[in-house]
Design an enzyme around this catalytic site. Sequence first.
Site, PDB file in Angstrom:
ATOM      1  N   ASN A   7       1.069  -1.211   0.194  1.00 34.60           N
ATOM      2  CA  ASN A   7       0.020  -0.025  -0.286  1.00 34.60           C
ATOM      3  C   ASN A   7       0.909   1.390  -0.091  1.00 34.60           C
ATOM      4  OD1 ASN A   7      -1.855   1.970   0.551  1.00 34.60           O
ATOM      5  ND2 ASN A   7      -2.678   0.891   2.545  1.00 34.60           N
ATOM      6  N   ARG A  99      -2.633  -2.245  -3.245  1.00 33.85           N
ATOM      7  CA  ARG A  99      -3.794  -1.479  -2.988  1.00 33.85           C
ATOM      8  C   ARG A  99      -3.959  -0.343  -4.029  1.00 33.85           C
ATOM      9  NH1 ARG A  99      -5.719   2.379   2.039  1.00 33.85           N
ATOM     10  NH2 ARG A  99      -7.710   2.832   0.966  1.00 33.85           N
ATOM     11  N   HIS A 189     -12.738   2.734   0.300  1.00 25.82           N
ATOM     12  CA  HIS A 189     -12.626   1.626   1.471  1.00 25.82           C
ATOM     13  C   HIS A 189     -13.403   0.474   0.933  1.00 25.82           C
ATOM     14  CE1 HIS A 189     -12.356   4.689   4.830  1.00 25.82           C
ATOM     15  NE2 HIS A 189     -11.320   4.619   4.459  1.00 25.82           N
ATOM     16  N   GLY A 221     -10.012   7.861   8.143  1.00 26.10           N
ATOM     17  CA  GLY A 221     -10.832   7.981   7.042  1.00 26.10           C
ATOM     18  C   GLY A 221     -12.095   7.400   7.539  1.00 26.10           C
ATOM     19  N   ARG A 250     -11.023  15.342   7.726  1.00 24.10           N
ATOM     20  CA  ARG A 250     -11.973  15.708   6.552  1.00 24.10           C
ATOM     21  C   ARG A 250     -13.424  16.050   7.307  1.00 24.10           C
ATOM     22  NH1 ARG A 250     -10.772  10.421   3.750  1.00 24.10           N
ATOM     23  NH2 ARG A 250      -8.580  10.892   2.854  1.00 24.10           N
ATOM     24  N   GLY A 343     -14.051   2.120  14.923  1.00 21.41           N
ATOM     25  CA  GLY A 343     -15.253   1.066  14.999  1.00 21.41           C
ATOM     26  C   GLY A 343     -15.009  -0.089  15.826  1.00 21.41           C
ATOM     27  N   GLU A 395      -8.036  -5.558   5.352  1.00 19.69           N
ATOM     28  CA  GLU A 395      -7.869  -5.312   3.839  1.00 19.69           C
ATOM     29  C   GLU A 395      -6.768  -5.917   3.046  1.00 19.69           C
ATOM     30  OE1 GLU A 395      -8.653  -1.076   3.200  1.00 19.69           O
ATOM     31  OE2 GLU A 395      -8.693  -1.240   5.231  1.00 19.69           O
TER      32      GLU A 395
HETATM   33  P1  AMP Z   1      -7.239   3.495  11.367  1.00 11.53           P
HETATM   34  O1  AMP Z   1      -7.331   4.676  10.331  1.00 11.53           O
HETATM   35  O2  AMP Z   1      -8.427   2.341  11.151  1.00 11.53           O
HETATM   36  O3  AMP Z   1      -6.084   3.168  11.598  1.00 11.53           O
HETATM   37  O4  AMP Z   1      -7.930   4.281  12.663  1.00 11.53           O
HETATM   38  C1  AMP Z   1      -7.410   5.263  13.231  1.00 11.53           C
HETATM   39  C2  AMP Z   1      -8.307   5.839  14.497  1.00 11.53           C
HETATM   40  O5  AMP Z   1      -8.839   4.952  15.387  1.00 11.53           O
HETATM   41  C3  AMP Z   1      -7.615   7.061  15.282  1.00 11.53           C
HETATM   42  O6  AMP Z   1      -8.591   8.155  15.277  1.00 11.53           O
HETATM   43  C4  AMP Z   1      -7.519   6.140  16.572  1.00 11.53           C
HETATM   44  O7  AMP Z   1      -7.419   7.160  17.602  1.00 11.53           O
HETATM   45  C5  AMP Z   1      -8.738   5.335  16.733  1.00 11.53           C
HETATM   46  N1  AMP Z   1      -8.450   4.221  17.544  1.00 11.53           N
HETATM   47  C6  AMP Z   1      -7.710   3.374  17.727  1.00 11.53           C
HETATM   48  N2  AMP Z   1      -7.640   2.616  18.860  1.00 11.53           N
HETATM   49  C7  AMP Z   1      -8.815   3.265  19.644  1.00 11.53           C
HETATM   50  C8  AMP Z   1      -9.332   2.989  20.998  1.00 11.53           C
HETATM   51  N3  AMP Z   1      -8.875   1.917  21.628  1.00 11.53           N
HETATM   52  N4  AMP Z   1     -10.294   3.862  21.213  1.00 11.53           N
HETATM   53  C9  AMP Z   1     -10.592   4.804  20.302  1.00 11.53           C
HETATM   54  N5  AMP Z   1     -10.233   5.094  19.228  1.00 11.53           N
HETATM   55  C10 AMP Z   1      -9.209   4.313  18.829  1.00 11.53           C
END
Ligand code: AMP
Length: 414
Positions: A7, A99, A189, A221, A250, A343, A395
């Site tokens: 990626n 990707r 996504h 994102g 964003r 999530g 992914e």
């Molecule tokens: P991603 O782009 O999927 O890696 O997600 C990143 C986001 O997930 C960031 O805003 C992180 O702060 C959030 N994140 C990761 N772990 C946690 C957690 N335990 N509680 C709340 N947010 C989280």
Amino acid sequence: MNVLVLNSGSSSLKFQIIATDLEQIKAYKDDRILRGEVEGIGGEAIVKIRYRKEPEKTLTAPVRDMGAALDYLLRYIASERSGIHEIKNTAEIHAVGHRVVHGGELFKESTLIDDRVLKGIEDCIDLAPLHNPNNVKGILAARELFGKEVPQVAVFDTAFHHSIPEQAYLYAIPYHLYRRHRIRRYGFHGTSHRYVAFRYRALRGLTREQTNIITLHLGNGCSAAAIKAGSPVDTSMGLTPLEGLVMGTRSGDLDPAIVGVIARKEGMSSSEVETLLNTQSGLLGISGLTNDMRELQAELTDHDDRRVRLALEIFCYRARKYIGSYLAAMGGADAVVFTGGIGENSPEVRARICREMEWAGLRLDAPKNQETVGHEGLISTEDSKLLAYAIPTDEELLIARDTVRVIKDEPHPS
Ligand code: AMP
């Protein structure tokens, strides 16, 4: 088959090596050998690499471009000091899966890369000027290193959404703008939405046609997808990833007239405003603090900061509104699936989003929601009419699997 999954970003390269094959896919026995990231390409780069369950290693090296990053990485992996037993030389990498962010209307599924396909990906640069050029660099670098004999496959972020009907993908602007410039909703996504939809039906023992869900990818994102009978009928990101949900930096949806207003009042060009909406907005813009959800939650607990609270509320309210509108678009759904860093890991955000959704038959099970962090599981009560699940996305696994299927000419179900 050892598949290198790449990626490539503007100054970063995320990578994994996954050993998989048609039999392994069927038996769910894919074997993740290593994963990592090169950051700071173009200068003194930091390479983080994790081999199986061993602790992550951090290396530094001057790396001038994508090709040099890949070269460094492969040399390291094949070297004695890496301690990686499975890959002793580059010949033990059998395929590369990339990707690729934008496949436009050209690519509706994962595709073996040849000169014509590469040209097609380059043609989509117009639609994704920030992303596709990096993906092209990644492909060229891998080609240079492995030669044309090692097959490379492009897995597009947009491809899963190709089933979205015209009524959902066309914007209400003069039609000739679509005909001339292909201005329409594409959605992104896709690999993540597709993966969690696949896991959802595996968890429930359902067929693809029985899959009627709303997937929420909430990471840095964020996007939502309405998946009916296994295929997306709508998604929140648009021509670019800027539309839809509130994200880390964003804005998501806004009145398009705001672009002109900001440009005039702040003396900015339209592309500067676009950058502001992409990089200075969302959670960061509202809170004035950070785009990181974990930090925002800690800040709220420690100081109950008004703007932090507001950022969280706006984020969750927008997501809830999308669930409501997709329920209407789909004529009802069976489940909402949460994925992405937020999530998967934030019961608090999930609970805020699902607040007062009883009208739609959605009732979270508070203890289950709380304990389902970083692994998959049902987070609503079992008798909820609209169920809720948290399912970690993967992914890279789907990219590796698609790479094998495309090379072996096996149909790959979306
Ligand atoms: P991603 O782009 O999927 O890696 O997600 C990143 C986001 O997930 C960031 O805003 C992180 O702060 C959030 N994140 C990761 N772990 C946690 C957690 N335990 N509680 C709340 N947010 C989280």
